[in-house]
Design an enzyme around this catalytic site. Structure first.
Site, mmCIF file in Angstrom:
data_model
loop_
_atom_site.group_PDB
_atom_site.id
_atom_site.type_symbol
_atom_site.label_atom_id
_atom_site.label_comp_id
_atom_site.label_asym_id
_atom_site.label_seq_id
_atom_site.Cartn_x
_atom_site.Cartn_y
_atom_site.Cartn_z
ATOM 1 N N GLN A 137 3.496 2.167 -14.343
ATOM 2 C CA GLN A 137 3.116 1.473 -15.573
ATOM 3 C C GLN A 137 2.938 -0.008 -15.325
ATOM 4 O OE1 GLN A 137 6.615 1.889 -18.177
ATOM 5 N NE2 GLN A 137 7.858 1.957 -16.315
ATOM 6 N N ASP A 151 13.064 11.263 -11.461
ATOM 7 C CA ASP A 151 12.224 11.747 -12.539
ATOM 8 C C ASP A 151 13.061 12.665 -13.435
ATOM 9 O OD1 ASP A 151 10.170 12.312 -14.152
ATOM 10 O OD2 ASP A 151 8.930 13.336 -12.667
ATOM 11 N N ASP A 167 16.011 7.311 -24.097
ATOM 12 C CA ASP A 167 15.377 5.997 -24.242
ATOM 13 C C ASP A 167 14.030 5.992 -23.519
ATOM 14 O OD1 ASP A 167 15.210 3.358 -25.094
ATOM 15 O OD2 ASP A 167 16.200 2.559 -23.316
#
Lengths: 350, 350
Positions: free
Chosen positions: B148, B246, B262
């Site tokens: 990201q 992951d 979260d």
């Protein structure tokens, strides 16, 4: 009441903008809508195309040479069909722009539509100039009192909010982390009853609230019960009383351990000489100090902790005539969006 | 990086608008600025005047017959002199409009200038579509990880804020009012360390945090110490450990009393069939339930309590494969502007 809706699409291309290609590429979209095109070209500053629709809506496409392309659509229509048409048009422009720039596409941003001229004010910028929209759907109360316009606005998120004289006042006001048990407390203003309600719970000896505007009290008693509960139902209780008066009962000779100023916030104006608000603030604090017991404390709202200049100026302005007052700036918890500073003074020994 | 500034003045006249008089009355102001005028007239929908300036700025004056008059000025200039010129022009237009309409003047509104194309995104609309500007001045960190884009933005009011994948994440995250003492807790995601830091203080037996992106952790350890304190300095502590993995260590056979998600919030999309986010959410909750002890609880963010439709849909979507899960929607405290719903499930007896 209908309103104008302002929708925007901001594009950043990854390379310099080829205005002719963009204009030509988007042309058919506006033709389909029956919009007439008019183009202004600058030698060095790119293009402005204006598209007007027979129904009164219009759009601007501003192409800056650097690659920034801004599309703005304004329409006067509030029904849902209008909204869908607008979204369709924006979607088409976005898709076509992506096709036209392909690999060199940077980003696109679509902000929520801005509504202008609606019956309800949804935009309440913060004191430090950030644009903030609240989910305000209706005014549950809107009347003029002899002193001010009183609005109680409904927000899905915050419930009923009292907005008088343009200041958005939240549901919970901070009174400092003080022990009010058995103490005499004076609240100046505080018409929504929020502070009164909070302090009454803390078992004070007597809380006196002095509010000039009976209409504010009546409106809040009816529409803001989650703020004031039942404390405004009677103007007199076991440990509280509400005086409908023009501030500070100095004449009574009564003294208070706490004076909480809920009348007005620190002015944003930077011209203390010209702004009568500063004069009023000095007067209020001066009177507050007169009725404050030795070692008593006085609280007031600080408006916004970001406005450090305004807060310093406040300190300076109020510090001068109040050499007895010690200023302790204290930043408390977030108040809706803006973190307000609650300023408090302690009355020192004379 | 320069940006376009969009300034607006909204007028509501107390009577119907006389377009010809307004255009004529304002003309000299734009002439003084060297702006060229071009007017479009509708038969039933009033006027649109466009004023273009040689420096590339332009303005629209849209006069609606009902009395709504909107003035929009767009300029590409970020220096302070430019701002002052813009303000002067707006002031002149405002004054002249008041003179022209005199007794029949309703109101004028001037919203904060909207900046388009700036390097920093200051506008982060709420999930229910309210426009909110934050006082973000700079990106203190801006890097792409394998997963990201990671930005840490500085706000004067809120300090450093982690903004990854377009979701603005605040400094304090709510973990429910639970007793974590001596309990096994699993945090999914949570790269800013905020939840980990909060829970470690509550003396759990062991908190396991599973975060896929080492770069988020490294950036937050450095730039968001007021959120994570020192909990990210080592990936292992007395009662906490951080796994760069992951999600969900189901293979370990370990069970947790609390699972705090979260990773992602409730999607706003209303098409669960088409949106893979829903699939991911189902998967996450499914795996969470597998590692949850009986009577354990699972928390996730609800995005925005106003989006009741999305929350119902979430409940419906997730309720189906999880007949063991009891949904209790619980609205907690304000999270920056939007009141987020924290949803929690209790694992019932099989």
């Amino acid at each position: 009441m209908s309103a104008a809706r302002h929708s925007t699409l901001d594009f950043m291309l990854g390379s310099r903008a080829d205005g002719e290609t963009i204009l030509k590429g988007l042309q058919s979209i506006f033709q389909e809508q029956g919009m007439a095109e008019s183009v202004h070209t600058w030698q060095d500053h790119g293009y402005l195309a204006t598209y007007t629709n027979k129904n009164g809506s219009f759009a601007n496409l501003r192409i800056y040479p650097c690659g920034l392309v801004l599309f703005d659509l304004q329409s006067y229509d509030s029904d849902s069909q209008g909204k869908e048409e607008i979204n369709n048009l924006l979607n088409k422009v976005e898709e076509r722009m992506k096709e036209l720039s392909q690999a060199s596409f940077g980003w696109v941003k679509r902000l929520p539509t801005i509504v202008a001229g609606g019956a309800i004010h949804r935009y309440w910028p913060t004191a430090d100039g950030c644009l903030v929209e609240y989910d305000i759907d209706e005014a549950v109360y809107d009347e003029d009192s002899p002193y001010q316009n009183i609005k109680i606005l409904y927000s899905k998120q915050f419930g009923n909010i009292l907005s008088s004289v343009g200041i958005l006042i939240g549901q919970r006001v901070i009174c400092g982390k003080e022990d009010y048990t058995g103490k005499d407390v004076l609240i100046l203003g505080g018409g929504d009853g929020g502070i009164l309600h909070e302090i009454v719970k803390l078992k004070p000896k007597m809380v006196t609230m002095v509010e000039i505007d009976q209409m504010v009290i009546d409106a809040c008693e009816k529409y803001m019960r989650n703020t004031c509960s039942d404390v405004l139902d009677n103007l007199k209780g076991d440990c509280c009383r509400v005086l409908i008066e023009d501030y500070i009962p100095a004449k009574e000779g009564r003294e208070f351990v706490y004076v909480i100023n809920d009348l007005t916030a620190v002015p944003i104006s930077m011209s203390p000489e010209e702004d009568s608000t500063w004069e009023l603030l000095r007067l209020i604090l001066d009177l507050s100090m007169k009725v404050l017991k030795q070692d008593g404390k006085c609280f007031t709202q600080g408006n916004c902790v970001n406005l450090t200049e305004a807060l310093s100026l406040y300190e300076e302005q109020l510090g001068r005539p109040l050499s007895c007052g010690i200023l302790e700036g204290d930043c408390l918890c977030p108040f809706i969006l803006v973190t307000m500073g609650i300023l408090h003074w302690k009355k020192a020994k004379p």
